[in-house]
Design a protein around this motif. Structure first.
Motif, PDB file in Angstrom:
ATOM      1  N   THR A  47       0.829  -1.207   0.000  1.00 16.86           N
ATOM      2  CA  THR A  47       0.000   0.000   0.000  1.00 16.86           C
ATOM      3  C   THR A  47       0.861   1.253   0.000  1.00 16.86           C
ATOM      4  O   THR A  47       0.563   2.227  -0.709  1.00 16.86           O
ATOM      5  CB  THR A  47      -0.934  -0.009   1.219  1.00 16.86           C
ATOM      6  N   TYR A  48       1.927   1.246   0.778  1.00 14.03           N
ATOM      7  CA  TYR A  48       2.829   2.410   0.809  1.00 14.03           C
ATOM      8  C   TYR A  48       3.384   2.704  -0.578  1.00 14.03           C
ATOM      9  O   TYR A  48       3.349   3.857  -1.045  1.00 14.03           O
ATOM     10  CB  TYR A  48       3.960   2.152   1.796  1.00 14.03           C
ATOM     11  N   GLU A  49       3.907   1.681  -1.249  1.00 18.30           N
ATOM     12  CA  GLU A  49       4.504   1.909  -2.567  1.00 18.30           C
ATOM     13  C   GLU A  49       3.461   2.315  -3.602  1.00 18.30           C
ATOM     14  O   GLU A  49       3.719   3.164  -4.454  1.00 18.30           O
ATOM     15  CB  GLU A  49       5.255   0.660  -3.015  1.00 18.30           C
ATOM     16  N   MET A  50       2.272   1.729  -3.519  1.00 14.72           N
ATOM     17  CA  MET A  50       1.212   2.089  -4.453  1.00 14.72           C
ATOM     18  C   MET A  50       0.782   3.546  -4.248  1.00 14.72           C
ATOM     19  O   MET A  50       0.623   4.303  -5.213  1.00 14.72           O
ATOM     20  CB  MET A  50       0.010   1.161  -4.254  1.00 14.72           C
ATOM     21  N   MET A  51       0.600   3.946  -3.000  1.00 20.15           N
ATOM     22  CA  MET A  51       0.204   5.326  -2.709  1.00 20.15           C
ATOM     23  C   MET A  51       1.298   6.308  -3.105  1.00 20.15           C
ATOM     24  O   MET A  51       1.034   7.386  -3.656  1.00 20.15           O
ATOM     25  CB  MET A  51      -0.123   5.467  -1.222  1.00 20.15           C
ATOM     26  N   GLN A  52       2.534   5.956  -2.829  1.00 20.71           N
ATOM     27  CA  GLN A  52       3.628   6.846  -3.175  1.00 20.71           C
ATOM     28  C   GLN A  52       3.727   7.042  -4.684  1.00 20.71           C
ATOM     29  O   GLN A  52       3.903   8.175  -5.159  1.00 20.71           O
ATOM     30  CB  GLN A  52       4.949   6.289  -2.638  1.00 20.71           C
ATOM     31  N   ASP A  53       3.587   5.972  -5.441  1.00 20.30           N
ATOM     32  CA  ASP A  53       3.669   6.073  -6.902  1.00 20.30           C
ATOM     33  C   ASP A  53       2.556   6.954  -7.469  1.00 20.30           C
ATOM     34  O   ASP A  53       2.764   7.660  -8.460  1.00 20.30           O
ATOM     35  CB  ASP A  53       3.590   4.684  -7.533  1.00 20.30           C
ATOM     36  N   ALA A  54       1.384   6.911  -6.837  1.00 18.81           N
ATOM     37  CA  ALA A  54       0.241   7.645  -7.384  1.00 18.81           C
ATOM     38  C   ALA A  54       0.137   9.074  -6.874  1.00 18.81           C
ATOM     39  O   ALA A  54      -0.267   9.975  -7.623  1.00 18.81           O
ATOM     40  CB  ALA A  54      -1.057   6.898  -7.050  1.00 18.81           C
ATOM     41  N   TRP A  55       0.528   9.322  -5.618  1.00 20.55           N
ATOM     42  CA  TRP A  55       0.168  10.578  -4.968  1.00 20.55           C
ATOM     43  C   TRP A  55       1.342  11.448  -4.563  1.00 20.55           C
ATOM     44  O   TRP A  55       1.133  12.583  -4.121  1.00 20.55           O
ATOM     45  CB  TRP A  55      -0.689  10.278  -3.735  1.00 20.55           C
ATOM     46  N   ARG A  56       2.542  10.960  -4.716  1.00 20.98           N
ATOM     47  CA  ARG A  56       3.681  11.803  -4.365  1.00 20.98           C
ATOM     48  C   ARG A  56       4.049  12.688  -5.550  1.00 20.98           C
ATOM     49  O   ARG A  56       4.192  12.206  -6.667  1.00 20.98           O
ATOM     50  CB  ARG A  56       4.880  10.939  -3.977  1.00 20.98           C
ATOM     51  N   PRO A  57       4.211  13.999  -5.340  1.00 24.32           N
ATOM     52  CA  PRO A  57       4.655  14.849  -6.445  1.00 24.32           C
ATOM     53  C   PRO A  57       6.025  14.384  -6.948  1.00 24.32           C
ATOM     54  O   PRO A  57       6.829  13.862  -6.162  1.00 24.32           O
ATOM     55  CB  PRO A  57       4.758  16.248  -5.796  1.00 24.32           C
ATOM     56  N   PRO A  58       6.273  14.499  -8.252  1.00 26.86           N
ATOM     57  CA  PRO A  58       5.453  15.206  -9.244  1.00 26.86           C
ATOM     58  C   PRO A  58       4.373  14.361  -9.896  1.00 26.86           C
ATOM     59  O   PRO A  58       3.616  14.873 -10.717  1.00 26.86           O
ATOM     60  CB  PRO A  58       6.499  15.621 -10.282  1.00 26.86           C
ATOM     61  N   ALA A  59       4.265  13.066  -9.553  1.00 24.89           N
ATOM     62  CA  ALA A  59       3.260  12.223 -10.206  1.00 24.89           C
ATOM     63  C   ALA A  59       1.855  12.787 -10.007  1.00 24.89           C
ATOM     64  O   ALA A  59       1.035  12.796 -10.935  1.00 24.89           O
ATOM     65  CB  ALA A  59       3.341  10.803  -9.661  1.00 24.89           C
ATOM     66  N   SER A  60       1.554  13.291  -8.807  1.00 30.66           N
ATOM     67  CA  SER A  60       0.209  13.785  -8.521  1.00 30.66           C
ATOM     68  C   SER A  60      -0.099  15.113  -9.211  1.00 30.66           C
ATOM     69  O   SER A  60      -1.260  15.517  -9.295  1.00 30.66           O
ATOM     70  CB  SER A  60       0.020  13.931  -7.015  1.00 30.66           C
ATOM     71  N   ASP A  61       0.918  15.804  -9.688  1.00 32.73           N
ATOM     72  CA  ASP A  61       0.689  17.103 -10.329  1.00 32.73           C
ATOM     73  C   ASP A  61      -0.146  16.970 -11.599  1.00 32.73           C
ATOM     74  O   ASP A  61      -0.825  17.923 -12.002  1.00 32.73           O
ATOM     75  CB  ASP A  61       2.022  17.773 -10.669  1.00 32.73           C
ATOM     76  N   ALA A  62      -0.091  15.810 -12.241  1.00 24.76           N
ATOM     77  CA  ALA A  62      -0.804  15.617 -13.495  1.00 24.76           C
ATOM     78  C   ALA A  62      -2.239  15.138 -13.301  1.00 24.76           C
ATOM     79  O   ALA A  62      -2.970  14.958 -14.289  1.00 24.76           O
ATOM     80  CB  ALA A  62      -0.048  14.616 -14.368  1.00 24.76           C
ATOM     81  N   LEU A  63      -2.663  14.939 -12.077  1.00 27.19           N
ATOM     82  CA  LEU A  63      -4.008  14.424 -11.815  1.00 27.19           C
ATOM     83  C   LEU A  63      -5.053  15.524 -11.963  1.00 27.19           C
ATOM     84  O   LEU A  63      -4.739  16.718 -11.896  1.00 27.19           O
ATOM     85  CB  LEU A  63      -4.057  13.849 -10.402  1.00 27.19           C
ATOM     86  N   PRO A  64      -6.332  15.149 -12.164  1.00 24.52           N
ATOM     87  CA  PRO A  64      -7.397  16.158 -12.250  1.00 24.52           C
ATOM     88  C   PRO A  64      -7.474  17.002 -10.990  1.00 24.52           C
ATOM     89  O   PRO A  64      -7.117  16.559  -9.897  1.00 24.52           O
ATOM     90  CB  PRO A  64      -8.661  15.301 -12.422  1.00 24.52           C
ATOM     91  N   ASP A  65      -7.978  18.212 -11.120  1.00 27.97           N
ATOM     92  CA  ASP A  65      -8.026  19.139  -9.993  1.00 27.97           C
ATOM     93  C   ASP A  65      -8.820  18.589  -8.817  1.00 27.97           C
ATOM     94  O   ASP A  65      -8.460  18.840  -7.650  1.00 27.97           O
ATOM     95  CB  ASP A  65      -8.632  20.473 -10.439  1.00 27.97           C
ATOM     96  N   TRP A  66      -9.887  17.826  -9.072  1.00 26.83           N
ATOM     97  CA  TRP A  66     -10.717  17.343  -7.964  1.00 26.83           C
ATOM     98  C   TRP A  66     -10.023  16.244  -7.152  1.00 26.83           C
ATOM     99  O   TRP A  66     -10.462  15.931  -6.051  1.00 26.83           O
ATOM    100  CB  TRP A  66     -12.075  16.861  -8.470  1.00 26.83           C
ATOM    101  N   MET A  67      -8.941  15.683  -7.678  1.00 32.71           N
ATOM    102  CA  MET A  67      -8.168  14.699  -6.928  1.00 32.71           C
ATOM    103  C   MET A  67      -7.074  15.351  -6.077  1.00 32.71           C
ATOM    104  O   MET A  67      -6.562  14.728  -5.138  1.00 32.71           O
ATOM    105  CB  MET A  67      -7.509  13.698  -7.882  1.00 32.71           C
TER     106      MET A  67
END
Length: 215
Positions: A47-67
């Motif tokens: 879970t830690y690695e999955m969350m980090q890959d998805a939500w740690r910048p800069p990866a999260s910068d490309a997500l939709p604004d509501w996320m």
């Protein structure tokens, strides 16, 4: 003494695969509120690695604004990671060392703790360390797993006088359930489909009748 809370998305037939959840703004807002209530997060390695890959910048910068509000919340949160293979972690994180039960009780002594995922919460449930379960039920039938053993532990806690400190809360999604459409002639339901619908209806009744256990 703090509380250890466990929140999980689950379908009508008990699947807890995160890919089976219905991702929308409401779901992410609820998840951000859940994290914000905690002083620290407790994750297993997966879970830690999955969350980090998805939500740690800069990866999260490309997500939709509501996320992004959820992304900012989980990025800033303090995290503890249980792993027998990782040698170091960052992203505001520390590794949990030594006996799991002892370490988690130490965390709960001074903080409210939130956890998620499947494998680690199952182990925590086996140890009787989870104080509150929250199931966010998605009106969908997947026909596959995984199914969390922690769900059964929550049911046991709700029905047993030996676990009066546990609380089981139900979060219901406000999503319309629509019957599938066929392009031409209607097709009778197979035995397996009828069984799945019957099972889902039974499970839905059990979820709606929320089993709350007073402290």
């Amino acid at each position: 003494m703090g509380l250890l809370r466990y929140s999980i998305n689950v379908t009508l037939d008990g699947c807890v695969d995160h890919r089976s959840a219905i991702p929308d703004e409401e779901l992410h807002r609820r998840a951000a509120e859940y994290i914000a209530r905690a002083d620290v997060l407790l994750f297993g390695r997966v879970t830690y690695e999955m969350m980090q890959d998805a939500w740690r910048p800069p990866a999260s910068d490309a997500l939709p604004d509501w996320m992004k509000p959820f992304g900012r919340t989980i990025d800033a949160a303090r995290k503890y990671v249980v792993s027998s293979t990782l040698r170091d972690v960052d992203w505001n994180a520390e590794l949990v060392h030594g006996d799991l039960a002892t370490a988690v009780r130490e965390l709960k002594r001074d903080a409210d703790v939130a956890t998620g995922g499947v494998m680690l919460p199952t182990a925590l449930a086996e140890l009787g360390l989870i104080d509150e379960y929250e199931f966010v039920v998605h009106p969908r039938i997947t026909g596959h797993g995984p199914r969390a053993e922690a769900l059964r532990r929550a049911d046991d806690a709700a029905g047993s006088s030996a676990h009066r400190s546990h609380r089981v809360r139900l979060g219901r999604r406000r999503v319309a359930v629509r019957a599938p459409r066929y392009s031409s002639v209607s097709r009778p339901a197979s035995t397996r489909q009828r069984r799945s619908v019957s099972t889902a209806a039974s499970m839905r009744r059990s979820w709606v009748t929320s089993r709350s256990v007073p402290s």
